[in-house]
Enzyme design. Structure first.
Site, PDB file in Angstrom:
ATOM      1  N   GLY A   1      24.630  28.877  11.845  1.00 20.99           N
ATOM      2  CA  GLY A   1      24.525  30.268  12.265  1.00 20.99           C
ATOM      3  C   GLY A   1      25.779  30.727  12.968  1.00 20.99           C
ATOM      4  O   GLY A   1      26.578  29.909  13.447  1.00 20.99           O
TER       5      GLY A   1
ATOM      6  N   HIS B   1      42.909  48.653  42.320  1.00 24.89           N
ATOM      7  CA  HIS B   1      44.112  47.963  41.834  1.00 24.89           C
ATOM      8  C   HIS B   1      44.331  46.712  42.673  1.00 24.89           C
ATOM      9  O   HIS B   1      44.212  46.762  43.890  1.00 24.89           O
ATOM     10  CB  HIS B   1      45.332  48.883  41.944  1.00 24.89           C
ATOM     11  CG  HIS B   1      46.603  48.197  41.546  1.00 24.89           C
ATOM     12  ND1 HIS B   1      46.951  47.969  40.228  1.00 24.89           N
ATOM     13  CD2 HIS B   1      47.603  47.660  42.299  1.00 24.89           C
ATOM     14  CE1 HIS B   1      48.106  47.334  40.190  1.00 24.89           C
ATOM     15  NE2 HIS B   1      48.531  47.136  41.439  1.00 24.89           N
TER      16      HIS B   1
ATOM     17  N   GLU C   1      26.460  31.301  21.746  1.00 28.59           N
ATOM     18  CA  GLU C   1      26.237  30.902  23.135  1.00 28.59           C
ATOM     19  C   GLU C   1      26.045  29.395  23.252  1.00 28.59           C
ATOM     20  O   GLU C   1      26.626  28.742  24.123  1.00 28.59           O
ATOM     21  CB  GLU C   1      25.045  31.659  23.710  1.00 28.59           C
ATOM     22  CG  GLU C   1      25.327  33.142  23.913  1.00 28.59           C
ATOM     23  CD  GLU C   1      24.255  33.878  24.689  1.00 28.59           C
ATOM     24  OE1 GLU C   1      24.524  35.014  25.111  1.00 28.59           O
ATOM     25  OE2 GLU C   1      23.162  33.323  24.882  1.00 28.59           O
TER      26      GLU C   1
END
Length: 488
Positions: free
Chosen positions: A183, A470, A190
């Protein structure tokens, strides 16, 4: 035959709405499996409890990227399992005890499989007939098992059989040394990350060129490029046959036909195989055809905007559904939302008198706008809204910006870790149509974009109307928003 005012089938998100509003109703809860459903027991929660230490282990082994000496941590598999499932199992048993105890005198727990024999009638595995005025179907979904020669489907997920699904892989007594994962979707990616990071030799069999093929193509390509660089993935491959011998597994491979060329070994051997090819709603197991309920694509229960189950296109009075058995989104947060809607609407239906007599104005409609999702792999992936292809097909004049993590200062701090933010917006309305993030903490970085879509905020106002810390990583989202081009 026993009659109830309300029958609830399934105890995942369906168990959430059953509160004091329904204390006066004679209620049955049918649950043949674990209380808490997929998310608590075999899905979202335990997988992320494995993902976090796996990600730490991976970061340690990659420390040389940050001018540190890497090490290879050893995994205490039994200890890891105990830390995770001692908590999970206590919650499961606590939920079952609460619903079964004298504290809930109006509730009867039926610990058996049930299936429909009519619109308001079910039969238990032991043969008891149960009828109810109102029914809520929240029975979830189960893993899809592909048709592979030599695969004994009856033995999958049993202790002595080395082929398993997400239902049992986390509880295997021994961590596999070599694992093949069939798959390339969310579950596969995961677990590939978890086991590879914890030291298992993992090989992924992907039928196509892209991993996570259901998300935006550009995001899927970015994820595939990064994931392939540090994992073994056989693209264009599928298993033709499985042979079990001496506790090991040999898979005979063949081209899937999805790639023009696929350079594949003839066979591959492993200690175990994880089948992760998707999940299908449990409608067949409930025999919903006997009740005459409509299904979408032959599997998913059809519901209207109020989560009422449909038969011949019309709502069945007093029958509701929620979660994976009916939702186009197999996501816990969506099931939780639907549970709230169902709780409100069942209460309104009870207050109105006979089943189905509540007025539309008294019912709440489900909201499936801006539904987000995330993949907790390496790298993380998060997404919300339309893909670029969907937005274009829907007729939007799209503007798109792709911003690299390495374009902002925090990305430099992470030694230019790969990753992107892709935002899709409408050029004239300035509304965000969709977003995809691939990279560090994508599941958290996407939240401002989910909020903007949920509240209809314009992309340029989101970018300029607030402070962005920031040099924090969310600046990559800010810069992506600023890079969108709009009509004057």
């Amino acid at each position: 035959m026993t009659h109830y005012d309300l029958l609830l089938i399934g105890t995942g998100s369906g168990n959430m709405f059953l509160d004091k509003r329904f204390a006066g109703l004679k209620t049955a809860i049918a649950e043949e499996w674990h209380f808490g459903g997929t998310c608590l027991n075999v899905g979202c929660i335990p997988t992320k409890m494995f993902v976090f230490p796996a990600t730490l282990a991976e970061q340690v082994t990659q420390a040389d990227r940050y001018n540190l000496t890497p090490t290879h941590p050893k995994v205490d598999w039994a200890g890891l399992q105990n830390r995770i499932f001692s908590r999970i199992d206590a919650i499961e048993s606590g939920g079952r005890e609460y619903r079964s105890s004298d504290r809930q005198p109006n509730i009867t727990v039926v610990p058996e499989h049930v299936h429909f024999t009519g619109q308001k009638t079910v039969r238990t595995a032991s043969g008891e007939e149960i009828t109810a005025d109102r029914i809520v179907i929240a029975a979830g979904a189960h893993p899809i098992i592909p048709d592979i020669a030599g695969l004994d489907t009856a033995r999958i997920d049993t202790d002595d059989y080395p082929v398993f699904t997400s239902n049992t892989v986390m509880r295997r007594a021994e961590q596999p040394r070599r694992l093949v994962i069939i798959g390339s979707g969310i579950v596969a990616m995961e677990f590939a990350h978890v086991f590879a990071a914890l030291g298992t030799e993992v090989t992924v069999l992907a039928r196509g060129a892209r991993l996570l093929g259901n998300i935006d193509e550009e995001a899927a390509d970015e994820f595939t490029r990064i994931f392939d660089s540090s994992h073994t993935v056989l693209h264009g491959a599928q298993s033709k046959q499985i042979d079990i011998a001496d506790g090991g597994v040999t898979l005979t491979l063949e081209p899937s036909g999805r790639l023009a060329e696929a350079d594949l070994p003839e066979t591959i051997t492993a200690d175990g195989v994880l089948v992760a090819t998707g999940r299908v709603p449990n409608t067949a197991e409930l025999d919903v055809e006997a009740a005459g309920f409509d299904t979408t694509d032959g599997h998913r229960l059809s519901v209207d905007d109020y989560q009422r189950v449909l038969s011949a296109g019309q709502p069945v009075p007093g029958v509701f559904a929620l979660g994976d058995i009916s939702s186009p989104h197999q996501l816990k947060h969506v099931a939780n939302h639907e549970a709230k809607i169902v709780g409100r609407n069942v209460a309104a239906d009870v207050a109105a008198g006979s089943p189905g007599s509540a007025r539309a104005n008294d019912l709440a409609a489900v909201n499936h706008h801006a539904v987000p999702g995330a993949v907790f792999s390496s790298p993380q992936v998060a997404y919300v809204g339309m893909t670029e292809a969907e937005a274009t097909e829907a007729g939007h004049d799209v503007t798109i910006k792709v911003q690299k993590f390495s374009d902002v200062a925090y990305g430099w701090a992470m030694a230019d870790d790969p990753g992107i933010v892709k935002i899709i917006a409408d050029r004239s309305t300035r509304r965000i149509l969709g977003a995809n993030i691939v990279g560090h903490e994508a599941s958290m970085l996407i939240q401002p974009l989910i909020q903007a879509m949920a509240f209809g905020q314009k992309a340029d106002e989101v970018a300029t109307g607030q402070y962005w810390i920031h040099p924090a990583l969310p600046e990559v989202v800010e810069n992506a928003l600023l890079g969108l081009e709009f009509d004057d």
